[in-house]
Enzyme design. Structure first.
Site, PDB file in Angstrom:
ATOM      1  N   ASP A  63      31.546  39.512  30.412  1.00 31.12           N
ATOM      2  CA  ASP A  63      31.508  38.961  31.769  1.00 31.12           C
ATOM      3  C   ASP A  63      30.886  37.565  31.729  1.00 31.12           C
ATOM      4  OD1 ASP A  63      31.524  40.465  34.835  1.00 31.12           O
ATOM      5  OD2 ASP A  63      30.523  38.524  34.628  1.00 31.12           O
ATOM      6  N   ILE A  64      31.466  36.657  32.493  1.00 34.13           N
ATOM      7  CA  ILE A  64      31.001  35.263  32.501  1.00 34.13           C
ATOM      8  C   ILE A  64      29.627  35.131  33.174  1.00 34.13           C
ATOM      9  CG2 ILE A  64      31.972  34.502  34.733  1.00 34.13           C
ATOM     10  CD1 ILE A  64      33.132  32.080  33.184  1.00 34.13           C
ATOM     11  N   HIS A  92      39.386  46.528  36.901  1.00 38.23           N
ATOM     12  CA  HIS A  92      38.502  46.275  35.759  1.00 38.23           C
ATOM     13  C   HIS A  92      37.350  47.258  35.771  1.00 38.23           C
ATOM     14  CE1 HIS A  92      37.333  43.648  39.134  1.00 38.23           C
ATOM     15  NE2 HIS A  92      36.079  43.827  38.745  1.00 38.23           N
ATOM     16  N   LEU A  93      36.958  47.661  34.579  1.00 38.94           N
ATOM     17  CA  LEU A  93      35.822  48.556  34.391  1.00 38.94           C
ATOM     18  C   LEU A  93      34.675  47.718  33.839  1.00 38.94           C
ATOM     19  CD1 LEU A  93      38.505  50.291  34.114  1.00 38.94           C
ATOM     20  CD2 LEU A  93      37.131  51.902  32.808  1.00 38.94           C
ATOM     21  N   ASN A 145      34.555  48.762  40.895  1.00 41.08           N
ATOM     22  CA  ASN A 145      34.420  48.388  42.297  1.00 41.08           C
ATOM     23  C   ASN A 145      35.778  48.399  42.989  1.00 41.08           C
ATOM     24  OD1 ASN A 145      31.588  47.833  42.353  1.00 41.08           O
ATOM     25  ND2 ASN A 145      31.954  45.878  41.316  1.00 41.08           N
ATOM     26  N   GLY A 178      31.600  44.932  46.946  1.00 39.88           N
ATOM     27  CA  GLY A 178      31.407  43.555  46.498  1.00 39.88           C
ATOM     28  C   GLY A 178      32.458  43.098  45.507  1.00 39.88           C
TER      29      GLY A 178
HETATM   30  P1  5GP Z   1      33.980  42.579  40.626  1.00 45.83           P
HETATM   31  O1  5GP Z   1      32.863  42.119  41.522  1.00 45.83           O
HETATM   32  O2  5GP Z   1      35.324  42.128  41.117  1.00 45.83           O
HETATM   33  O3  5GP Z   1      33.919  44.054  40.328  1.00 45.83           O
HETATM   34  O4  5GP Z   1      33.702  41.907  39.238  1.00 45.83           O
HETATM   35  C1  5GP Z   1      34.347  40.759  38.783  1.00 45.83           C
HETATM   36  C2  5GP Z   1      33.570  40.257  37.579  1.00 45.83           C
HETATM   37  O5  5GP Z   1      34.369  39.300  36.907  1.00 45.83           O
HETATM   38  C3  5GP Z   1      32.243  39.572  37.931  1.00 45.83           C
HETATM   39  O6  5GP Z   1      31.192  40.261  37.273  1.00 45.83           O
HETATM   40  C4  5GP Z   1      32.431  38.152  37.413  1.00 45.83           C
HETATM   41  O7  5GP Z   1      31.254  37.613  36.856  1.00 45.83           O
HETATM   42  C5  5GP Z   1      33.542  38.296  36.396  1.00 45.83           C
HETATM   43  N1  5GP Z   1      34.392  37.135  36.229  1.00 45.83           N
HETATM   44  C6  5GP Z   1      34.987  36.423  37.230  1.00 45.83           C
HETATM   45  N2  5GP Z   1      35.724  35.426  36.723  1.00 45.83           N
HETATM   46  C7  5GP Z   1      35.585  35.506  35.361  1.00 45.83           C
HETATM   47  C8  5GP Z   1      36.125  34.725  34.286  1.00 45.83           C
HETATM   48  O8  5GP Z   1      36.863  33.769  34.460  1.00 45.83           O
HETATM   49  N3  5GP Z   1      35.772  35.109  33.029  1.00 45.83           N
HETATM   50  C9  5GP Z   1      34.944  36.175  32.800  1.00 45.83           C
HETATM   51  N4  5GP Z   1      34.666  36.456  31.521  1.00 45.83           N
HETATM   52  N5  5GP Z   1      34.429  36.924  33.783  1.00 45.83           N
HETATM   53  C10 5GP Z   1      34.748  36.587  35.052  1.00 45.83           C
END
Ligand code: 5GP
Ligand code: ZN
Length: 115
Positions: free
Chosen positions: A31-32, A101-102, A88, A94
């Site tokens: 995760d970024i 995605h997991l 999520n 959120g």
């Molecule tokens: P969500 O809140 O949708 O369950 O989680 C999305 C996740 O994707 C977040 O934890 C966010 O930091 C991560 N994320 C969003 N854009 C990118 C990206 O471009 N690269 C990576 N590695 N993670 C990302």
């Protein structure tokens, strides 16, 4: 593939990510914006908007993703200390990225219930 889907583009290799696993059905990457010392995202290559949109036809794929959770946790060295897997969906969770995605989070103690 939706051209504006960032996770489809990561799966296609169009956007760089720190991959920790890939196979014909899914990819896993760091995760970024990590929320724990280990924070991995596992995504299907196929665009599914989220868990709420999964259908019976995706059953084997969903099972595969769950097995990859265990595999990634093992290679990341968090199997013994423990980890949390989060999926999520929707406003209250959120969720930000509308591609299934997991999250696999580990490397620190976590509280329950989640915030
Ligand atoms: P969500 O809140 O949708 O369950 O989680 C999305 C996740 O994707 C977040 O934890 C966010 O930091 C991560 N994320 C969003 N854009 C990118 C990206 O471009 N690269 C990576 N590695 N993670 C990302
Ligand atoms: Zn997508």
């Amino acid at each position: 593939m939706p051209q504006d889907c960032i996770f489809c583009r990561i799966a296609a290799g169009e956007i760089q990510a720190d991959l920790v696993h890939e196979d014909e059905q899914c990819v896993a990457f760091r995760d970024i914006n990590p929320q724990a010392p280990t924070h991995i995202l596992i995504i299907p290559r196929k665009h599914i908007e989220g868990i709420a949109k999964a259908e019976t036809e995706h059953q084997a794929l969903l099972g595969h993703l769950m097995l990859v959770v265990g595999k990634v946790a093992r290679t990341e060295g968090i199997e013994d200390s423990g980890y949390r897997t989060v999926i999520n969906w929707g406003r209250d969770s959120g969720m930000e990225v509308p591609h299934l995605h997991l999250h696999v989070l580990g490397g620190r103690a976590m509280s329950w219930p989640p915030g």
